[in-house]
Design a protein around this motif. Structure first.
Motif, PDB file in Angstrom:
ATOM      1  N   VAL A   1       0.847  -1.201   0.000  1.00 21.54           N
ATOM      2  CA  VAL A   1       0.000   0.000   0.000  1.00 21.54           C
ATOM      3  C   VAL A   1       0.879   1.247   0.000  1.00 21.54           C
ATOM      4  CG1 VAL A   1      -1.610   1.381   1.365  1.00 21.54           C
ATOM      5  CG2 VAL A   1      -2.019  -1.059   1.067  1.00 21.54           C
ATOM      6  N   PHE A   2       1.894   1.268   0.856  1.00 25.51           N
ATOM      7  CA  PHE A   2       2.805   2.411   0.891  1.00 25.51           C
ATOM      8  C   PHE A   2       3.566   2.556  -0.427  1.00 25.51           C
ATOM      9  CE2 PHE A   2       7.239   3.749   1.401  1.00 25.51           C
ATOM     10  CZ  PHE A   2       7.045   5.074   1.778  1.00 25.51           C
ATOM     11  N   LEU A   3       4.094   1.444  -0.936  1.00 26.65           N
ATOM     12  CA  LEU A   3       4.878   1.509  -2.174  1.00 26.65           C
ATOM     13  C   LEU A   3       4.015   1.942  -3.358  1.00 26.65           C
ATOM     14  CD1 LEU A   3       7.015  -1.745  -1.785  1.00 26.65           C
ATOM     15  CD2 LEU A   3       7.710   0.619  -1.330  1.00 26.65           C
ATOM     16  N   GLY A   4       2.767   1.457  -3.393  1.00 22.51           N
ATOM     17  CA  GLY A   4       1.872   1.867  -4.474  1.00 22.51           C
ATOM     18  C   GLY A   4       1.529   3.340  -4.392  1.00 22.51           C
ATOM     19  N   ALA A   5       1.280   3.830  -3.172  1.00 20.60           N
ATOM     20  CA  ALA A   5       0.996   5.261  -3.006  1.00 20.60           C
ATOM     21  C   ALA A   5       2.197   6.096  -3.431  1.00 20.60           C
ATOM     22  CB  ALA A   5       0.617   5.557  -1.553  1.00 20.60           C
ATOM     23  N   LEU A   6       3.400   5.648  -3.078  1.00 24.67           N
ATOM     24  CA  LEU A   6       4.615   6.362  -3.477  1.00 24.67           C
ATOM     25  C   LEU A   6       4.732   6.428  -4.984  1.00 24.67           C
ATOM     26  CD1 LEU A   6       7.469   7.566  -3.061  1.00 24.67           C
ATOM     27  CD2 LEU A   6       8.330   5.204  -2.918  1.00 24.67           C
TER      28      LEU A   6
ATOM     29  N   GLY B   1       9.201  -5.081  -5.285  1.00 24.59           N
ATOM     30  CA  GLY B   1      10.496  -4.569  -5.738  1.00 24.59           C
ATOM     31  C   GLY B   1      10.361  -3.602  -6.896  1.00 24.59           C
ATOM     32  N   ILE B   2       9.588  -3.989  -7.907  1.00 23.97           N
ATOM     33  CA  ILE B   2       9.414  -3.131  -9.089  1.00 23.97           C
ATOM     34  C   ILE B   2       8.679  -1.848  -8.708  1.00 23.97           C
ATOM     35  CG2 ILE B   2       8.229  -2.942 -11.311  1.00 23.97           C
ATOM     36  CD1 ILE B   2       8.855  -5.895 -11.755  1.00 23.97           C
ATOM     37  N   THR B   3       7.607  -1.974  -7.920  1.00 23.52           N
ATOM     38  CA  THR B   3       6.841  -0.795  -7.528  1.00 23.52           C
ATOM     39  C   THR B   3       7.676   0.155  -6.671  1.00 23.52           C
ATOM     40  OG1 THR B   3       4.811  -2.126  -7.534  1.00 23.52           O
ATOM     41  CG2 THR B   3       4.716   0.002  -6.421  1.00 23.52           C
ATOM     42  N   GLY B   4       8.439  -0.420  -5.731  1.00 20.17           N
ATOM     43  CA  GLY B   4       9.242   0.409  -4.837  1.00 20.17           C
ATOM     44  C   GLY B   4      10.374   1.124  -5.548  1.00 20.17           C
ATOM     45  N   VAL B   5      11.118   0.393  -6.379  1.00 23.72           N
ATOM     46  CA  VAL B   5      12.246   1.000  -7.097  1.00 23.72           C
ATOM     47  C   VAL B   5      11.744   2.063  -8.071  1.00 23.72           C
ATOM     48  CG1 VAL B   5      14.079   0.564  -8.765  1.00 23.72           C
ATOM     49  CG2 VAL B   5      13.759  -0.993  -6.833  1.00 23.72           C
ATOM     50  N   ALA B   6      10.688   1.728  -8.817  1.00 22.84           N
ATOM     51  CA  ALA B   6      10.138   2.701  -9.771  1.00 22.84           C
ATOM     52  C   ALA B   6       9.601   3.933  -9.048  1.00 22.84           C
ATOM     53  CB  ALA B   6       9.040   2.054 -10.605  1.00 22.84           C
ATOM     54  N   GLY B   7       8.956   3.724  -7.900  1.00 24.96           N
ATOM     55  CA  GLY B   7       8.430   4.856  -7.145  1.00 24.96           C
ATOM     56  C   GLY B   7       9.528   5.758  -6.619  1.00 24.96           C
ATOM     57  N   ALA B   8      10.608   5.151  -6.110  1.00 26.31           N
ATOM     58  CA  ALA B   8      11.719   5.947  -5.590  1.00 26.31           C
ATOM     59  C   ALA B   8      12.382   6.748  -6.712  1.00 26.31           C
ATOM     60  CB  ALA B   8      12.738   5.036  -4.917  1.00 26.31           C
ATOM     61  N   LEU B   9      12.539   6.124  -7.869  1.00 27.85           N
ATOM     62  CA  LEU B   9      13.154   6.829  -9.007  1.00 27.85           C
ATOM     63  C   LEU B   9      12.269   7.976  -9.485  1.00 27.85           C
ATOM     64  CD1 LEU B   9      14.579   3.818 -11.056  1.00 27.85           C
ATOM     65  CD2 LEU B   9      15.872   5.519  -9.751  1.00 27.85           C
ATOM     66  N   LEU B  10      10.962   7.741  -9.532  1.00 29.38           N
ATOM     67  CA  LEU B  10      10.054   8.800  -9.957  1.00 29.38           C
ATOM     68  C   LEU B  10      10.047   9.955  -8.955  1.00 29.38           C
ATOM     69  CD1 LEU B  10       6.868   7.069 -11.434  1.00 29.38           C
ATOM     70  CD2 LEU B  10       8.517   8.512 -12.626  1.00 29.38           C
ATOM     71  N   PHE B  11      10.064   9.633  -7.660  1.00 30.35           N
ATOM     72  CA  PHE B  11      10.090  10.693  -6.646  1.00 30.35           C
ATOM     73  C   PHE B  11      11.364  11.514  -6.768  1.00 30.35           C
ATOM     74  CE2 PHE B  11      10.742  12.542  -2.452  1.00 30.35           C
ATOM     75  CZ  PHE B  11       9.470  13.020  -2.155  1.00 30.35           C
ATOM     76  N   TRP B  12      12.479  10.843  -7.000  1.00 30.16           N
ATOM     77  CA  TRP B  12      13.747  11.559  -7.207  1.00 30.16           C
ATOM     78  C   TRP B  12      13.651  12.457  -8.438  1.00 30.16           C
ATOM     79  CZ3 TRP B  12      17.086  11.292 -11.415  1.00 30.16           C
ATOM     80  CH2 TRP B  12      18.318  11.955 -11.242  1.00 30.16           C
ATOM     81  N   ALA B  13      13.046  11.931  -9.514  1.00 27.77           N
ATOM     82  CA  ALA B  13      12.876  12.745 -10.728  1.00 27.77           C
ATOM     83  C   ALA B  13      11.988  13.948 -10.458  1.00 27.77           C
ATOM     84  CB  ALA B  13      12.296  11.887 -11.854  1.00 27.77           C
ATOM     85  N   ASP B  14      10.950  13.761  -9.648  1.00 23.70           N
ATOM     86  CA  ASP B  14      10.064  14.882  -9.303  1.00 23.70           C
ATOM     87  C   ASP B  14      10.835  16.020  -8.636  1.00 23.70           C
ATOM     88  OD1 ASP B  14       7.894  13.449 -10.246  1.00 23.70           O
ATOM     89  OD2 ASP B  14       7.288  12.734  -8.269  1.00 23.70           O
TER      90      ASP B  14
END
Length: 247
Positions: free
Chosen positions: A141-146, A227-240
């Motif tokens: 839930v947290f990773l998806g929201a991220l 793993g995919i959701t978390g890594v992609a979310g972290a990368l997108l947040f960094w890009a933001d």
């Protein structure tokens, strides 16, 4: 009160005053679960699991996507259109803290929504069978929201006005929900849709939710999805944080 807490509290109040956000955050996902369970709940599921045990995580994941996209897209678009973004730039907060305050509201909303989905799911007419690991659903839930919040921020940065942010989010999330199997099992969809599902982020969020919530998927699929959701979310947040515009 710190600037972070003040901004988070302000965003939470804004969320509670917006009927569209409230509907898609807290009404739509439980209602979707109820409708799908009543219409398809008697159909056979996969691998010995009842179909409703797949429908439950699907409705939860679809709702998380809406929560994240609306929180990211509408907040950024509103800040820019009303000039708030220039005020925030001069606040004693880092870019990540500013974005993180809205992310906090999105995560809390996603958690509340998930509880509502579970409460609807366990009523006898729906009949979801929760697994012993259901509490661990808070991780996907947290990773998806991220992830979906971070994707929503990119949409908020791209659209010209606040009023365009919500429709843009809908254009992204609704087709993704159908193509990822959140509304109808992938096995019932055309082959080209099942192929497309493998490149859609919502597919991996649904995989991440199914094992802990109802056991309707394997642990390996859940770990890959997380793993995919978390890594992609972290990368997108960094890009933001790098793409954030202050005018």
């Amino acid at each position: 009160m710190t600037a972070y807490k003040a901004l988070t509290a302000s965003l939470a109040r804004t969320c509670l005053r917006d009927p569209v956000t409230l509907f898609f955050s807290f009404v739509f996902p439980p209602a979707l679960l109820l409708v799908l369970a009543l219409s398809m709940g008697d159909l056979p599921g996969m691998d010995g699991h009842a179909l409703v045990d797949t429908i439950g995580p699907n409705a939860m994941g679809f709702g998380i996507a809406f929560v994240g996209m609306f929180a990211g897209g509408t907040n950024i678009a509103e800040w820019r259109e009303k000039g708030v973004i220039r005020v925030l730039r001069n606040a004693p907060m880092s870019v990540s803290a500013i974005l993180g305050s809205a992310l906090t509201v999105a995560v809390v909303s996603a958690l509340i929504q998930s509880v509502l989905v579970v409460l609807v799911g366990i009523i006898p007419v729906v009949g979801i069978h929760l697994s012993a690991w259901a509490a661990m659903s808070v991780i996907p839930v947290f990773l998806g929201a991220l992830f979906f919040y971070s994707l929503g921020v990119l949409i908020g940065l791209a659209v010209p006005t606040e009023s365009a942010a919500a429709p843009a989010a809908m254009i992204v999330v609704v087709p993704m929900g159908f193509a990822s199997g959140a509304v109808m099992p992938l096995e019932m969809l055309p082959e080209w849709v099942r192929t497309l599902a493998y490149v859609l982020p919502l597919t991996y969020l649904l995989d991440a939710l199914r094992w802990p919530l109802t056991g309707a998927a394997g642990l390996r699929d859940s770990l890959i999805g997380c793993g995919i959701t978390g890594v992609a979310g972290a990368l997108l947040f960094w890009a933001d944080t790098r793409l954030m515009r202050w005018r």
